[in-house]
Design a protein around this motif. Structure first.
Motif, short mmCIF file in Angstrom:
data_model
loop_
_atom_site.label_atom_id
_atom_site.label_comp_id
_atom_site.label_asym_id
_atom_site.label_seq_id
_atom_site.Cartn_x
_atom_site.Cartn_y
_atom_site.Cartn_z
N ARG A 1 -9.13 -1.74 3.41
CA ARG A 1 -9.53 -1.99 2.04
C ARG A 1 -8.57 -1.21 1.14
N ILE A 2 -7.99 -1.88 0.19
CA ILE A 2 -7.09 -1.18 -0.73
C ILE A 2 -7.57 -1.41 -2.16
N VAL A 3 -7.21 -0.48 -3.01
CA VAL A 3 -7.59 -0.59 -4.42
C VAL A 3 -6.71 -1.64 -5.08
N ALA A 4 -7.34 -2.58 -5.77
CA ALA A 4 -6.57 -3.62 -6.45
C ALA A 4 -6.01 -3.03 -7.74
N ASP B 1 0.86 -1.17 0.00
CA ASP B 1 0.00 0.00 0.00
C ASP B 1 0.90 1.23 0.00
N ARG C 1 -14.34 -8.71 -3.85
CA ARG C 1 -15.12 -7.53 -4.22
C ARG C 1 -14.41 -6.94 -5.43
N GLY D 1 -12.59 -4.69 -7.91
CA GLY D 1 -11.85 -3.43 -7.87
C GLY D 1 -11.10 -3.14 -6.60
N SER D 2 -11.43 -3.85 -5.52
CA SER D 2 -10.70 -3.58 -4.30
C SER D 2 -10.48 -4.87 -3.52
N LEU D 3 -9.58 -4.80 -2.59
CA LEU D 3 -9.24 -5.97 -1.79
C LEU D 3 -9.49 -5.63 -0.33
N GLU D 4 -10.16 -6.55 0.36
CA GLU D 4 -10.25 -6.36 1.81
C GLU D 4 -9.14 -7.15 2.45
N THR E 1 -0.05 -4.15 -6.50
CA THR E 1 -0.64 -4.11 -5.16
C THR E 1 -0.29 -5.36 -4.36
#
Lengths: 230, 235
Positions: B215-218, B184, B198, B200-203, B222
């Motif tokens: 939560r970060i943007v995939a 990140d 999910r 577009g993003s990763l928890e 990344t």
């Protein structure tokens, strides 16, 4: 007092789950979804019955509260982490688990105490200590699981009477005896077994008479032996 | 003095007999027994003292933490090595050196041990680092591109303890439930468990319940890779 809980198979999707109204088995199912509130409710619902169970097992449980924590934690992890079928009665399952843990503990301590006693004998030659261990092993190996004689904590006479009672009683009699020992009324017995109250009263008095007959017929049992239990 | 009926009852129901099974043979008795347990549990709850109830309320939260973190550690697919794999000094053209670029270990069948501090090391890229040790790939690990990273922080306890080393398989796409090393922009590299998928993003979840999921943007870069092994290094 006791609100009858219905076993709901699955909560409606999207609805806020009110874990307090779930039946015991539905609660465990909700826990399997790693639903935190269900886990919290599980603890609050079953901790009291286990604390009482520890008390009923008599002395010799050094830290009952910690034991209850352990039993609840292990059971919850087991329920969530494995796909084992749910027990018919969650409370019964937990109390049985607690009981087995205490008993294993009592046995282990009994064995340890005996070894220490043997080792501390005035003239302890190495051979007799080894022999003691070997015969202990032989005894345990021949006793078989579950039907192990009591080790430590319980006198052989009490164990003998217990075995006589077990052999002489039917399954239903043992169940009803357990209920009576927990303060269940005759009306409840009638309701739970689906019989009339008069029939329940008759079964109870017959059970008491049979118990007494069984114990009176057992050799080498005096009141002192039973009264001497912890 | 004679034994009272109550004593006999307690003997006949007590701990001196094998426990009655749940699945009693008679259907009526079995049904009755289930109702008995429900009634008895409710009776014990009703009799619970105020102090006990208060302790129960406090203890329940801790209990949930403990149970959920143990469950999380159960199904995480990261094998633990009982024995740390052997390490050696990096070599360049066969000659031992004090440090070598990360990528040079792979041709030698080893994984570079990078002291970047998973979960720390803001702004540093793995490829800028120099490895001072090469870890021989443990038995059963197919040849490939791996890095070994030392864990800092307690966010993945009890699965990963500070000081543990993890072996990361580079480039493996994250799947729900697997443990990965992600990067990140703000937090640097971190080892986390992947939450529900999910778009577009990763928890990223911590196993230690004291940490909230993030939560970060995939996107490209990344995810460094998937953690496949862990071991403990005695200091």
């Amino acid at each position: 007092m006791a609100v009858e809980r219905r076993d709901v198979s699955a909560p409606a999707a999207g609805a806020v789950l009110d874990v307090a109204v779930l039946g015991d088995r539905a609660l465990v199912t909700a826990m399997r979804g790693e639903e935190r509130r269900a886990v919290v409710e599980f603890y609050r619902r079953f901790r009291p019955v286990l604390l009482v169970a520890v008390g009923r097992l008599g002395g010799g449980v050094p830290d009952g509260e910690a034991l209850v924590e352990d039993v609840l934690t292990d059971a919850a992890v087991h329920f969530i982490g494995t796909a084992t079928p749910l027990p018919l009665s969650v409370a019964g399952y937990l109390v049985r688990g607690l009981r087995n843990r205490v008993l294993n503990d009592v046995r282990a301590r009994g064995r340890l105490a005996r070894r220490v006693r043997e080792a501390a004998d005035p003239a302890p030659d190495a051979e007799s200590v080894v022999a003691g261990c070997c015969s202990e092993y032989a005894r345990r190996a021949s006793a078989g699981p579950g039907r192990d004689a009591w080790d430590g904590g319980v006198s052989p006479i009490v164990a003998h009477v217990a075995a006589v009672i077990e052999a002489a009683m039917t399954e239903e009699e043992r169940v009803v005896a357990t209920w009576l020992a927990h303060g269940v009324t005759q009306r409840q017995i009638a309701e739970w077994l689906g019989i009339t109250e008069a029939a329940a009263a008759k079964r109870v008095s017959r059970l008491r008479a049979r118990l007494r007959a069984v114990v009176d017929a057992a050799p080498a049992v005096g009141a002192s032996a039973l009264g001497g239990r912890e | 003095m004679t034994t009272s009926d109550d004593e006999l009852l307690s003997l006949a129901s007590g701990r001196d007999l094998p426990a009655l099974p749940d699945d009693l043979a008679g259907a009526a008795v079995a049904r009755g027994q289930r109702r008995f347990w429900a009634w008895w549990a409710a009776t014990c709850r009703a009799r619970e003292s105020e102090t006990d109830a208060a302790r129960s309320a406090v203890g329940a939260e801790r209990f949930a933490d403990r149970v959920l973190s143990r469950v999380a550690a159960l199904d995480v697919p990261v094998r633990r090595l009982d024995c740390a794999p052997s390490c050696r000094r990096p070599t360049v053209d066969g000659a031992p050196v004090d440090g070598a670029p990360v990528a040079s270990a792979w041709a030698a069948g080893a994984a570079p041990l990078v002291e970047i501090g998973v979960a720390a090391g803001v702004g540093r890229a793995l490829w800028d680092e120099v490895a001072e040790l090469w870890v021989d790939l443990p038995e059963g690990v197919p040849p490939g591109r791996y890095v070994a990273l030392r864990v800092t922080g307690d966010s993945m306890q009890p699965l990963l303890m500070p000081g543990d080393v993890v072996l990361v398989e580079l480039g493996t796409p994250p799947t729900s439930g697997s443990v990965i090393v992600a990067r990140d922009a703000d937090d640097g590299y971190m080892v986390k468990r992947v939450g529900p998928a999910r778009a577009g993003s990763l928890e990223l979840q911590s196993i230690n319940p004291a940490y909230d999921p993030i939560r970060i943007v995939a996107g490209p870069g990344t995810v460094l890779g998937r953690v496949i092994l862990r071991w403990h290094v005695e200091e």
